[in-house]
Each structure stands twice: as structure tokens, then as C-alpha cells.
Design an enzyme around this catalytic site. Sequence first.
Site, mmCIF file in Angstrom:
data_model
loop_
_atom_site.group_PDB
_atom_site.id
_atom_site.type_symbol
_atom_site.label_atom_id
_atom_site.label_comp_id
_atom_site.label_asym_id
_atom_site.label_seq_id
_atom_site.Cartn_x
_atom_site.Cartn_y
_atom_site.Cartn_z
ATOM 1 N N ASP A 162 0.863 -1.169 0.000
ATOM 2 C CA ASP A 162 0.000 0.000 0.000
ATOM 3 C C ASP A 162 0.909 1.231 0.000
ATOM 4 O O ASP A 162 2.141 1.110 0.079
ATOM 5 C CB ASP A 162 -0.952 -0.013 1.209
ATOM 6 C CG ASP A 162 -2.156 0.910 0.972
ATOM 7 O OD1 ASP A 162 -2.128 1.706 0.004
ATOM 8 O OD2 ASP A 162 -3.130 0.847 1.750
ATOM 9 N N TYR A 163 0.323 2.376 -0.091
ATOM 10 C CA TYR A 163 1.038 3.645 -0.217
ATOM 11 C C TYR A 163 2.067 3.824 0.913
ATOM 12 O O TYR A 163 1.679 3.983 2.073
ATOM 13 C CB TYR A 163 -0.003 4.758 -0.150
ATOM 14 C CG TYR A 163 0.401 6.076 -0.738
ATOM 15 C CD1 TYR A 163 -0.036 6.465 -2.003
ATOM 16 C CD2 TYR A 163 1.186 6.955 -0.021
ATOM 17 C CE1 TYR A 163 0.305 7.683 -2.542
ATOM 18 C CE2 TYR A 163 1.540 8.174 -0.553
ATOM 19 C CZ TYR A 163 1.099 8.529 -1.812
ATOM 20 O OH TYR A 163 1.436 9.745 -2.332
#
Length: 756
Positions: A282-283
Site C-alpha cells: 500500500d502507499y
Amino acid sequence: MKRINVSVIILLLMGLSSLHAQDRIQEVEDLLEKMTLEEKIGQLNLITPGGGVATGAVVSEDVEAKIKEGNVGGLFGASGPDKIRQAQDLAVKESRLGIPLIIGSDVIHGYKTTFPIPLGLSSSWDLDLIEQTAQVAAKEATADGINWNFSPMVDIARDPRWGRIAEGAGEDAFLGSKIAEAMVKGYQQDDMSAEHTMMATVKHMALYGASEAGRDYNSVDMSKIRMYNEYLPPYKAAVDAGVGSVMTSFNDVFGVPATGNKWLLTDLLREEWGFDGFVTSDYTSVNEMIAHGMGDLKAVSALALKAGLDMDMVGEGFLTTLKESVEDGTLTEEQITTATRRVLEAKHKLGLFEDPYRYSDESRPEKDILSEENRELARKAAARSFVLLKKHENTLPLAKDAKIALIGPLADNKNNMLGTWAPTGDPQLSIPILEGMKNVAPNAEISYAKGSNISDDKDFAEKVNVFGSRIEISEESPEELLEEALETAEDAEVIVAVVGEATEMSGESASRTDITIPDSQKKLIRELTATGKPVVLALMSGRPLDISEEMDLPVSILQIWHPGVEAGNAVADVIFGDYNPSGKLTATWPRNVGQIPIYYGVKNTGRPQATEEFEKFKSNYLDVSNSPLLPFGHGLSYTEFEYSDIKIDSETLIEDGEVIISATITNAGDIAGEEIVQLYTHDKVRSITPPLKELKGFEKIKLESGASKTVEFIITTDDLKFYNADLEYVFEPGEFDFFVGASSAIEKSGSFSIKK
Ligand code: BGC
């Protein structure tokens, strides 16, 4: 003779296509042979374009240089066929090996045609409809150059404090799995390389929805038994449906952040489930492992790669440290090659090696995006996502020539219709409720007043307005707003109040510890009700709310979530009866936050509360009963459905056999309607404590007034399997109860036994 010819042709074609597939894999292998270690690592780097976009360039100078150097595997946050073509040009024509980029985006509930938030869509329980929305999302996104989607989000959520409950399908593993499968099918269909399809990403692996206390990004700790039975099934369903990629979650699992968790990403995902796509972080979730306490950037990057992570979103930990880790022996080049292979194979699946410009057809956006047909689907989907929570004195549906006072801060508002995670949608294209009501009922006399602010609290508004003005605090005082509303209501026959949460009051990093309607609006609702006129609340939110107070008022309540781009038209379709509401809740609504986590599939405990009444030394509360305000599966209709003749064809189920549970449903009201018939079972005795109810089947049926239909559910021993204490997936002989009805709060309908 004719037959033989056809089979020969089919065989030949099959041979050709498998040859082709082998060729393509060989192409990846050939490419890997030519790649330097740096180029391999470059493919694992996913970045956003940086500055530049606004000035017309596709990517910032820095990103442009990285692409040319072969340091970028994928981009996200860029769109438009011309821009994507320019980006691909940089990769294909100016990097040494000419490897095309994978182009990602968050297309969570529609691309430009925004559908209702996922929690709303799930409330339709309509798998075909959900699949169609995903198909349209893919069609629009690919027309705009995107080929890889960060959806579906399938995190089971039983804590409405958590803002991201809006993005998923609620609390139930069975329904969540069906929806996960439908979405993957919708995005990918049978061929990810087709022009109108894109690769799906199931996220967030895993257990993100169980963040402690509903606080976003918080820790998660749960037993494997619960995990396997109640939280993992939707991710697995997406994998079984052939999802192309998986995104890790921000939380830890058994003390190791998901992004660096080998048990999760390799042992479970690849070895146990057989996943053969690629895994993205994820980010910045690789970098965040530093804050989790797992070491410095080099250490956490190596940990993630070893664990089975293939792509690093945004943080560039892979790009900047993996080479050194290979050089000092922390990692082998083979480990890097494995990750690179998976990324390249994904590009193959998308057909990007064959044609890097496959998603750069400039003629497509105009015909494929926001077409009338797509908007029509958004309107239909929104109407089907609404849940009639409470009916009061048949106020609904309204007559199309009624005199209506439309009140509320969300009644004539474009900024809050799309809901959370609609970054590709344009709020200004959405239809406000007032406009929709005028469209559908031009002869109605509708007067409007804002009535109150969404919240009067400026500090709160500032936190919510991060992506634009969602809560606008009026120049007028709350008293003036209220007075105007009451004046507007004076002449009306009926009041429709559109109230609830602004878009960014739910979603990522939007957890709340108080999930009531904000005070400013609560007051408005009380005052409107005090007029004695019939009141309809159209309630907007991205989560289950605590509406205990409003449930006790003499009002009808229609839950409309954040309905998407066609909001107003869809709300009007339902309010004026062109569509009879049919949605049912997919997450339980609590009486207060103290009941959270709350869900229907609870266990009995050794000291169950027998009735709603408090009993000393039973498992209950002093101040509130255990039952929820509104149960999972709840949703009313303008008509009434009656259940009769609920039966089972045999009280004994043997292995490989089946039993048929059936019920007759009659539409006992005056208008046609749809009902979602639900089947639950309860395993009465088993080796691990069973939930009191487990959803095992549902069917959405349409019945004309007076009509009846018999619905049948076939149950086999496979349907009654669960993961036991040794995590074996088994059924156990013994007695089961079953329940058929209109929500999870139904009484037992009968029993049967499994006999070996
Ligand atoms: C979210 C993901 C999303 C990603 C990329 C993260 O903050 O958790 O769901 O896909 O950003 O936009």
C-alpha cells in the site's frame, strides 16, 4: 463429419493459443536474461507522476528521468490516453529495454460515472448489478488509459467507527466473498488484455478492517480460527476468481506488518491459496515498517521482498536499497528476479508487450466515459443501494404532486454526493437531491431550505474539508437557518430532510468515536418533527450510524449512503415510488458506540442473555440490551412480504448429499417489490464454539402485488464446513438449526442433522 471438423478446428486453436501463452512467458524469461539488477529493481518501483501534470507534462522531470533510466515499473495518478501514451513513450522508446509501464488507479466505485459507495452497493445484495458496475468502471478507466485497478477492497469490518467501512461490503464473510468475486469478474472478465478490461487488485491483505478501536492504521491481533473463518474468505474468493494482484495492508498481523509478513504473503497467499499474480504494497507501507519498529529503510525493504512483496508503492525503499542488500548478501538476485518476473507477467497478461498503447485510444473517452447508458446504471445502482430503515404511517412513497418542504444541508448539495474514494469523479457532475426531485416530479411543489450546517464546528469542518469544501458553514447563524427551515415547512404537506455525514466524514483516516448525526442536524430533525407534519429522513452516511434518537421519532428513514453521480435522480425515483426500495444492511447498526464491535455472527458464550432484559451474571450490559439497533440483513419495502411454508425436504444430510430448504414468500401489499430472502444456519455442537448464525444463502426476488414465490436453497456438507482448531476445513456431524427470513434477526425455522 461436420462435428469432427469443428473439434479439429477447436483443437488446433487450443494448440495455437497455448503455444502463444508459452511464447509469452518465454518472452518474459528472455527479457529477464537481458536485465541488469538495477533494471529488475526498477520494475518493482511504483510511483505517482509528481508535479508537472497541471502544467501539461505527464510526469515531473525527476520521474521522466527515472522512467528513461528504467527505474519505474508502474505509474499511478496519471490518466488520459494522450498522457498515458506520452508516459509509455518514455518507457518504450527511451529506456534501454523498452518495457511498458503498468498504469494504476483507485477506481473504487466507478471511474467518472460514480456509483454509490461500496457499502451502499453491497446493500443491494445484487451480484449481477455489482458486476455490471465494475464492468462499466473498467470500460471508463481503460478508455482513459488505466489498466490496473486498486479494487476491490474486501476488508471485513465490524466497527463502524472505522471510516473505511464505507469502502467494503460490510461484516459478513459469505456475502463479502460473493461480492469480491463479482467485482473481480466485472473488472477482469475473462481476459485482462481485452480493451475494456483491467487488472483488479484485492486489498488490503489482510485484516485491515479489524484495526483496534476503529482507529485507522491501528494494530490488529486475532486468532487464526477467527481469521480463517471470518476475515480471510473474501480475499481468498478474489484469488479464486483469478484476481491479478494483491495489495498489502497497513496493519500488522501476528506482530509483523502485513507488508513484510512472510506467513501472509508467501505461506498463505501463494502456497496455501496458489496465488500466481503479483503483490503490491500500500502507499508507503514499506517505509512505514520503520515506524512499526522493524528497522531502517534497507532492513524493511529487504524484509518485504523476502516476505513476498513484489512492488513498492511510492516509498522507493526498493529502488534505493535492494541493490545494496543483494551486494551485501542480505538478498539474492534470484529473489529480486522472482518479484520482477511477476511484475512482467502482469504486463503480459494485460497485453502491454504486444501493444503498449492498447489503452491509449484517444477516440474512446468521449464515447465510453459518462455515457447516458453508464449514468443510467449509476441511477439504477443507487436506487437499489438504498435501505428503508423505518416506515412511519405510510408517508412514503410521496405523491408526485405533493407540496414538499425539502430541508437539510445535504438536500441541495453537489459536493457530498460521490462519497469517499471517488478521486476520479467530478462532484460538480452530480445531481443534487433537489434537482432530482424536480426532474422526477415536475408537478410537485417543492420549497427548499438548508436548515442547518452539516456541523457547526469549524475545527471539525477543517479536518473534513481536506479534498475540497464538504462542510460549508453558513454566514447565517444556526438559529436563522432553523427559522427559515420551519417557515419553509409551514405550507408543506410533508417534510423531506436530507441529513447525515459529509463525504469525508467517512473513508480513509476518517474514524469517529461518536457516530451519531452531528448535533446541528439532530436539532433540526427534532424541530422538524415537532411541527407534527409527516417527516421523511433521507440519511446519508458512509457507515452505520447511531440513530437511536431518530428511530424513536415519528419519522420514516431511508438510508441513501453517498449515492454517487446520479444521487438526486435515484433518491427521487425511490421517494416518489418509481422504484420500491429493496436494499438490506450489510453491517449491523449499533445502539451506541459502546456495543462496538457489533455483528450478527456472535457466539453464545457460556452465559447468554436470554431476553432483552438485564440479568445479573449474564453476558450483557447494565445500560443497553445486547441486540443492535438495526440488524444485519434488515431493510423494509413499501410493500409487505409474508413468509410461509418454511420447510426442509429431509432432516438428515449425509456426506455428498444435499437438503433443500424452501420458503414461500408472498407480496401481501398493494405494489410490486423486491425481497432479499436470507438463509442462516447454526451448528449446534462442534469442536470450536460456533456463531449463533451464519449466512449460507440469499436470493433477491421480485413479486407483483399478491404474487407468491417459493425459494429453494440447496445445502450440502460443503456449505457447512469451517476451519477447526487445526485449521482443517471440515464439517462435523451433528444437529443444525436453520433460519429463513427477511433479516438476521429471525427466529429458528427448523433443524436437520449431518450423519456420516
Ligand atoms: C490506500 C489504498 C489506495 C492507495 C493508493 C492508500 O492510502 O490505503 O487503498 O489504493 O492509497 O491510492
